[in-house]
Design a protein around this motif. Structure first.
Motif, PDB file in Angstrom:
ATOM      1  N   ARG A 107      13.754 -17.508  -2.173  1.00  0.00           N
ATOM      2  CA  ARG A 107      12.939 -18.551  -2.827  1.00  0.00           C
ATOM      3  C   ARG A 107      12.967 -18.343  -4.270  1.00  0.00           C
ATOM      4  O   ARG A 107      13.062 -19.397  -4.977  1.00  0.00           O
ATOM      5  CB  ARG A 107      11.663 -18.634  -2.225  1.00  0.00           C
ATOM      6  N   ILE A 108      12.918 -17.326  -4.704  1.00  0.00           N
ATOM      7  CA  ILE A 108      12.681 -17.002  -6.199  1.00  0.00           C
ATOM      8  C   ILE A 108      14.127 -17.234  -6.975  1.00  0.00           C
ATOM      9  O   ILE A 108      14.079 -17.873  -7.921  1.00  0.00           O
ATOM     10  CB  ILE A 108      12.182 -15.367  -6.487  1.00  0.00           C
ATOM     11  N   ALA A 109      15.181 -16.816  -6.098  1.00  0.00           N
ATOM     12  CA  ALA A 109      16.578 -17.027  -6.634  1.00  0.00           C
ATOM     13  C   ALA A 109      16.743 -18.531  -6.867  1.00  0.00           C
ATOM     14  O   ALA A 109      17.400 -18.751  -7.889  1.00  0.00           O
ATOM     15  CB  ALA A 109      17.467 -16.457  -5.912  1.00  0.00           C
ATOM     16  N   LEU A 110      16.396 -19.350  -6.095  1.00  0.00           N
ATOM     17  CA  LEU A 110      16.575 -20.545  -5.936  1.00  0.00           C
ATOM     18  C   LEU A 110      15.713 -21.459  -7.243  1.00  0.00           C
ATOM     19  O   LEU A 110      16.329 -22.049  -8.094  1.00  0.00           O
ATOM     20  CB  LEU A 110      15.927 -21.411  -4.745  1.00  0.00           C
ATOM     21  N   SER A 121       7.919 -30.409  -1.960  1.00  0.00           N
ATOM     22  CA  SER A 121       7.517 -31.756  -2.467  1.00  0.00           C
ATOM     23  C   SER A 121       7.988 -32.143  -3.882  1.00  0.00           C
ATOM     24  O   SER A 121       7.989 -33.189  -4.274  1.00  0.00           O
ATOM     25  CB  SER A 121       6.111 -31.969  -2.447  1.00  0.00           C
ATOM     26  N   GLY A 122       8.846 -31.090  -4.420  1.00  0.00           N
ATOM     27  CA  GLY A 122       9.375 -31.349  -5.561  1.00  0.00           C
ATOM     28  C   GLY A 122       8.427 -31.003  -6.887  1.00  0.00           C
ATOM     29  O   GLY A 122       8.954 -31.413  -7.916  1.00  0.00           O
ATOM     30  N   LYS A 123       7.460 -30.151  -6.649  1.00  0.00           N
ATOM     31  CA  LYS A 123       6.403 -29.901  -7.435  1.00  0.00           C
ATOM     32  C   LYS A 123       7.118 -29.259  -8.812  1.00  0.00           C
ATOM     33  O   LYS A 123       6.974 -29.417 -10.062  1.00  0.00           O
ATOM     34  CB  LYS A 123       5.366 -28.835  -6.943  1.00  0.00           C
ATOM     35  N   SER A 124       8.012 -28.128  -8.437  1.00  0.00           N
ATOM     36  CA  SER A 124       8.330 -27.059  -9.385  1.00  0.00           C
ATOM     37  C   SER A 124       9.542 -27.886 -10.062  1.00  0.00           C
ATOM     38  O   SER A 124       9.561 -27.736 -11.647  1.00  0.00           O
ATOM     39  CB  SER A 124       9.208 -25.937  -8.755  1.00  0.00           C
ATOM     40  N   ALA A 125      10.399 -28.666  -9.426  1.00  0.00           N
ATOM     41  CA  ALA A 125      11.357 -29.304 -10.306  1.00  0.00           C
ATOM     42  C   ALA A 125      10.741 -30.285 -11.275  1.00  0.00           C
ATOM     43  O   ALA A 125      11.074 -30.817 -12.407  1.00  0.00           O
ATOM     44  CB  ALA A 125      12.023 -30.139  -9.325  1.00  0.00           C
ATOM     45  N   HIS A 126       9.564 -31.080 -10.867  1.00  0.00           N
ATOM     46  CA  HIS A 126       8.935 -32.052 -11.685  1.00  0.00           C
ATOM     47  C   HIS A 126       8.262 -31.331 -12.763  1.00  0.00           C
ATOM     48  O   HIS A 126       8.397 -31.701 -13.797  1.00  0.00           O
ATOM     49  CB  HIS A 126       7.853 -32.843 -10.819  1.00  0.00           C
TER      50      HIS A 126
END
Lengths: 184, 184, 184
Positions: free
Chosen positions: C45-48, C12-17
């Motif tokens: 996933r972690i690398a991303l 949902s874009g949590k990390s980016a936000h």
């Protein structure tokens, strides 16, 4: 030229809200369905959607080449209503006959990145208004099986990529819209 | 006479919020529970709910005839708190012993449409305030098995039908209310 | 000293936000990762996540003793970014090798209540800003299997307990933030 995303859970009133937006635009409506009836359950769902649509709408079915269809039908006096992105994504991801592993990283079929790119470009270059219906599928427990997690991931990424290109976005809950972006 | 829908995911603080609304109304509270304790897990959940309720509330259990119970207990000096619609729906859909197909269109038991109609009418004709707790269950991945999809569909349709008859609706997330409809 | 909860579904874009909030704070960022790479999918996933982080952030991995880590790194000129609570909860709940029953009431491992308490106290006594990322996992259908229901319950309770201790909370949908608490 405005693009609107109507996102929500199953039976949250997404389609009805999108159809009301289209009907109230005063423009010619092109209804772009992404679903094919493959069994009785799906046929019943499609029939329900059809009952609700207005007689003078143009109905088009496009399960895969969605970007091209939006580009073809977009026009200043038209609203293209896409229902829905999640079914299209599913058509695309499973458009190839193959076995998916139960764990590990899954590679999408070749058509996926091409059609995804075409969809996003069609929104950036839309010749008319577009309304897109999509499902929120990521607020449940992380599903078992790599294929389901992959679908949830791609659906979420697609929703983000579409939303960032839309002028308006609403989240539907129990038939009620919550404004995520743009004016109501 | 106002009707309020408090909707949210599992452990989102729905019940606590609904109970706080009821307690702050200054009216007599009739707590209408739809759950029956059938196993230890359910008993533990019900016990937790019970601890939180105030001693002077009237507690009633009604797993099926919910509309009749709302009509019976509704009064100008009362708030009827229904917790929750999703369990009631589940009681109703599975009130009959029968085998469900794994694919295809599923027909609900005869009691379903009758009791559903009675619930909706009880909201339209409520003699007092009503607060209804319900679950959002449609924001995860489409479940496998026709019976689960059917439940998700009927829960979503019920939430829409109830929300449209309510004056206020809130979505609970992490214990925090977001106003969907009406004033806070 | 402010604490912020960024909650949302998968992708949902949590990390980016949360990362954008941290970057725009003008403070030194301590990135506190709770995930361990146990298989290729998790490693991808972690690398991303790693690609997106800025070079001058301090990266720390803490799968279990999260409260102690927040207390250790909290400082007036720092933002501690915790990504994410749901993985931490999962690490904690499954930190012990044991068989879980398929029905019935499940007891958490002894470390759970101790570490949970330490986390909540670290938020109350934080020496600097904290941003916490968490998943909403309770808006799908009630999962089969007592262990999954238990996880959904504990995740929801944790989100509530954290949110009540935060100054701000946002719900992410399709990469777009909805303010749940505090100012935008």
């Amino acid at each position: 030229m405005t693009a609107t995303l109507v996102i929500g859970g199953a039976r949250s009133g997404k389609s009805a809200h999108a159809e009301a937006l289209a009907a109230s635009s005063g423009k010619k409506v092109v209804y772009l369905a992404t679903a094919h009836a493959r069994d009785a359950e799906m046929a019943a769902r499609i029939a329900l959607h059809r009952q609700r649509r207005q007689a003078d709408w143009i109905s088009v079915e496009e399960p895969l080449a969605l970007g091209a269809a939006i580009a073809r039908w977009g026009a200043p006096d038209c609203v293209v209503l896409v229902d829905c992105l999640t079914v299209w994504l599913s058509n695309l991801l499973f458009s190839e006959q193959r076995d998916y592993p139960d764990v590990g990283v899954i590679m999408p079929p070749p058509a996926f990145s091409r059609e995804r790119q075409a969809l996003l470009e069609s929104l950036e270059q839309a010749g008319g208004d577009v309304i897109l219906v999509s499902n929120e599928v990521g607020m449940g427990i992380v599903p078992q099986g790599a294929i389901s997690r992959w679908f949830v991931d791609e659906a979420g990424r697609l929703n983000q990529a579409v939303a960032v290109r839309c002028d308006c976005a609403v989240l539907m809950v129990a038939g009620l819209p919550m404004q995520l972006k743009g004016a109501a």
